[in-house]
Design a protein around this motif. Structure first.
Motif, PDB file in Angstrom:
ATOM      1  N   GLU A   1       0.864  -1.176   0.000  1.00  0.00           N
ATOM      2  CA  GLU A   1       0.000   0.000   0.000  1.00  0.00           C
ATOM      3  C   GLU A   1       0.899   1.224   0.000  1.00  0.00           C
ATOM      4  OE1 GLU A   1      -3.660   0.323   2.209  1.00  0.00           O
ATOM      5  OE2 GLU A   1      -3.365  -1.714   2.976  1.00  0.00           O
ATOM      6  N   ARG A   2       1.127   1.718  -1.205  1.00  0.00           N
ATOM      7  CA  ARG A   2       2.054   2.848  -1.321  1.00  0.00           C
ATOM      8  C   ARG A   2       1.525   4.050  -0.546  1.00  0.00           C
ATOM      9  NH1 ARG A   2       3.649   5.156  -7.197  1.00  0.00           N
ATOM     10  NH2 ARG A   2       4.522   3.030  -7.360  1.00  0.00           N
ATOM     11  N   PRO A   3       2.358   4.646   0.306  1.00  0.00           N
ATOM     12  CA  PRO A   3       1.907   5.832   1.052  1.00  0.00           C
ATOM     13  C   PRO A   3       1.682   7.020   0.133  1.00  0.00           C
ATOM     14  CG  PRO A   3       4.241   5.422   1.435  1.00  0.00           C
ATOM     15  CD  PRO A   3       3.729   4.255   0.646  1.00  0.00           C
ATOM     16  N   THR A   4       0.780   7.882   0.533  1.00  0.00           N
ATOM     17  CA  THR A   4       0.578   9.139  -0.198  1.00  0.00           C
ATOM     18  C   THR A   4       1.368  10.280   0.448  1.00  0.00           C
ATOM     19  OG1 THR A   4      -1.365   9.728   1.127  1.00  0.00           O
ATOM     20  CG2 THR A   4      -1.743   8.424  -0.882  1.00  0.00           C
ATOM     21  N   ALA A   5       1.913  10.003   1.633  1.00  0.00           N
ATOM     22  CA  ALA A   5       2.699  11.018   2.344  1.00  0.00           C
ATOM     23  C   ALA A   5       3.776  10.333   3.166  1.00  0.00           C
ATOM     24  CB  ALA A   5       1.803  11.870   3.242  1.00  0.00           C
ATOM     25  N   ILE A   6       4.893  11.031   3.318  1.00  0.00           N
ATOM     26  CA  ILE A   6       6.031  10.505   4.092  1.00  0.00           C
ATOM     27  C   ILE A   6       6.504  11.567   5.072  1.00  0.00           C
ATOM     28  CG2 ILE A   6       8.421   9.713   4.027  1.00  0.00           C
ATOM     29  CD1 ILE A   6       6.675   7.651   2.853  1.00  0.00           C
ATOM     30  N   MET A   7       6.662  11.161   6.327  1.00  0.00           N
ATOM     31  CA  MET A   7       7.338  12.014   7.305  1.00  0.00           C
ATOM     32  C   MET A   7       8.803  11.613   7.334  1.00  0.00           C
ATOM     33  SD  MET A   7       6.988  12.149  11.462  1.00  0.00           S
ATOM     34  CE  MET A   7       8.426  12.678  12.417  1.00  0.00           C
ATOM     35  N   GLY A   8       9.674  12.481   6.855  1.00  0.00           N
ATOM     36  CA  GLY A   8      11.110  12.212   6.909  1.00  0.00           C
ATOM     37  C   GLY A   8      11.655  12.507   8.295  1.00  0.00           C
TER      38      GLY A   8
END
Length: 380
Positions: free
Chosen positions: A275-282
């Motif tokens: 389930e590819r994320p739509t947002a990433i917290m780096g």
């Protein structure tokens, strides 16, 4: 035997062209020529100026007991004859070396460059010299640096502790009367103060922002979870997800990544997720920068097609394309307070070993819009 060999006659002085035209100043002091292995001492300056060695010593230490005119003459003479102030000898007399050690895990991270700048401003204003160690999260390297500081009778230590640092080794230093201030990372159970950002709150704020923008698949990339910084930002991320009814265990979570290179390499795993994320917290801005570069190369536009956020708000975060949404950790304030806290200990003040938390600030920019939305650059 000739007159020259016997030295029975002195050849008349012949004035050179340079002397006759005033190009050589015969009034300037002659340089000291010492035998090999001999060092210039305070006595040489004292003899030259006709004052006591005690006055010379005080003048070189900027003591207000010595008149300004005398201090200037002493410094000028010391410079002319090439005298270098012996801090080691002075420390034996005063129990102060005017040396402070500063150790961090990644000196190449611009966040620490900002911390160092603030540290230097404060410490140098008090006549302290800084010894720097980049321990790279190698606890053996850190311990070797600390041992060297002890051998040089350093006045104190400001430490962003390596993974594997124990409370016992820090407390041993404190117990010996050595001023210690931790910064950026905590070590549980230490007897020393620690200055750092509120990383739980910062991780929570940026994740909540993504949730409010309509994202439900929000991954976290980076952070050494054995460090308090990696652990706390991860806790903040999980707290915001749980509060919104999203299960953190169902989200992409890639620990241990710290650099731009790590961020670039992480993109393959992100794109191959079930389930590819739509947002990433780096975890930090460097990881975010690396992800943005590789996403663009993979034909995915950071922002509209995958929201990206960073942490630390380092110099240049606002000038990327798109400009990076990040959490400002106030590196300058961390550096300044760490230095001031250490100096209080150096002067003999007892400082409580409580964490000194810096309030984080979310800087919202173009890189984290709602899914499928392109934000125009913010005009200031």
């Amino acid at each position: 035997m000739s007159d020259e060999e016997s030295g029975s006659k002195t050849e008349p002085h012949r004035q050179s062209n340079q002397e006759s035209h005033g190009l050589i100043d015969r009034s300037a002091p002659e340089p000291y020529l010492l035998k090999p292995g001999k060092r210039l001492t305070l006595g040489h300056i004292a003899d030259q100026l006709g004052i006591s060695t005690a006055t010379v010593s005080l003048a070189l230490r900027e003591s207000p007991l010595v008149a300004e005119e005398t201090r200037l003459k002493v410094k000028q003479t010391a410079e002319e004859i090439g005298y270098i102030y012996n801090r080691s000898a002075a420390s034996l007399r005063t129990a102060r070396s005017q040396i402070v050690g500063v150790a961090v895990h990644d000196i190449q991270n611009p966040f620490f460059a900002e911390v160092f700048s603030a540290l230097e401003d404060v410490l140098e204003a008090q006549g302290q010299m800084i010894f720097i160690c980049n321990h790279r999260d190698d606890v053996k390297r850190q311990r070797a640096f600390v041992n060297t500081l002890l051998q040089h009778r350093a006045d104190g230590l400001i430490l962003c502790p390596s993974i594997g640092t124990t409370a016992e080794e820090i407390n041993r230093l404190v117990g010996q009367g050595i001023p210690v201030t931790l910064m950026a990372r905590e070590v549980s159970g230490v007897w020393a103060p620690c200055v750092h950002g509120d990383d739980i709150k910062g991780g929570y704020l940026v994740t909540k922002h993504l949730i409010e923008k309509g994202h439900t698949r929000i991954g976290m990339v980076g952070g050494r979870r054995e460090s308090s910084t990696g652990r706390d930002r991860h806790v903040g991320w999980k707290r915001a997800l749980t509060e919104a009814g999203l299960n953190p265990s169902h989200q992409l979570d890639l620990p241990e990544l710290m650099t731009q290179a790590d961020g670039r390499l992480a993109v393959t795993t992100i794109l191959e997720a079930d389930e590819r994320p739509t947002a990433i917290m780096g975890f930090n801005d460097l990881v975010a920068f690396g992800m943005m570069t590789s996403l663009r190369r993979a034909g995915i536009e950071p922002g509209p097609e995958m929201a990206i956020t960073g942490y630390d708000d380092i110099d240049g975060a606002d000038s990327r394309t798109p400009a990076l949404t990040s959490v400002c950790n106030h590196a300058d304030k961390i550096g300044r307070l760490a230095a001031l806290t250490l100096l209080r200990q150096v002067t003999g003040e007892r400082v409580p070993n409580n964490p000194i938390l810096i309030e984080p600030e979310l800087r919202v920019r173009e890189s984290a819009p709602p899914p499928g939305v392109r934000l125009a650059p913010i005009v200031l």
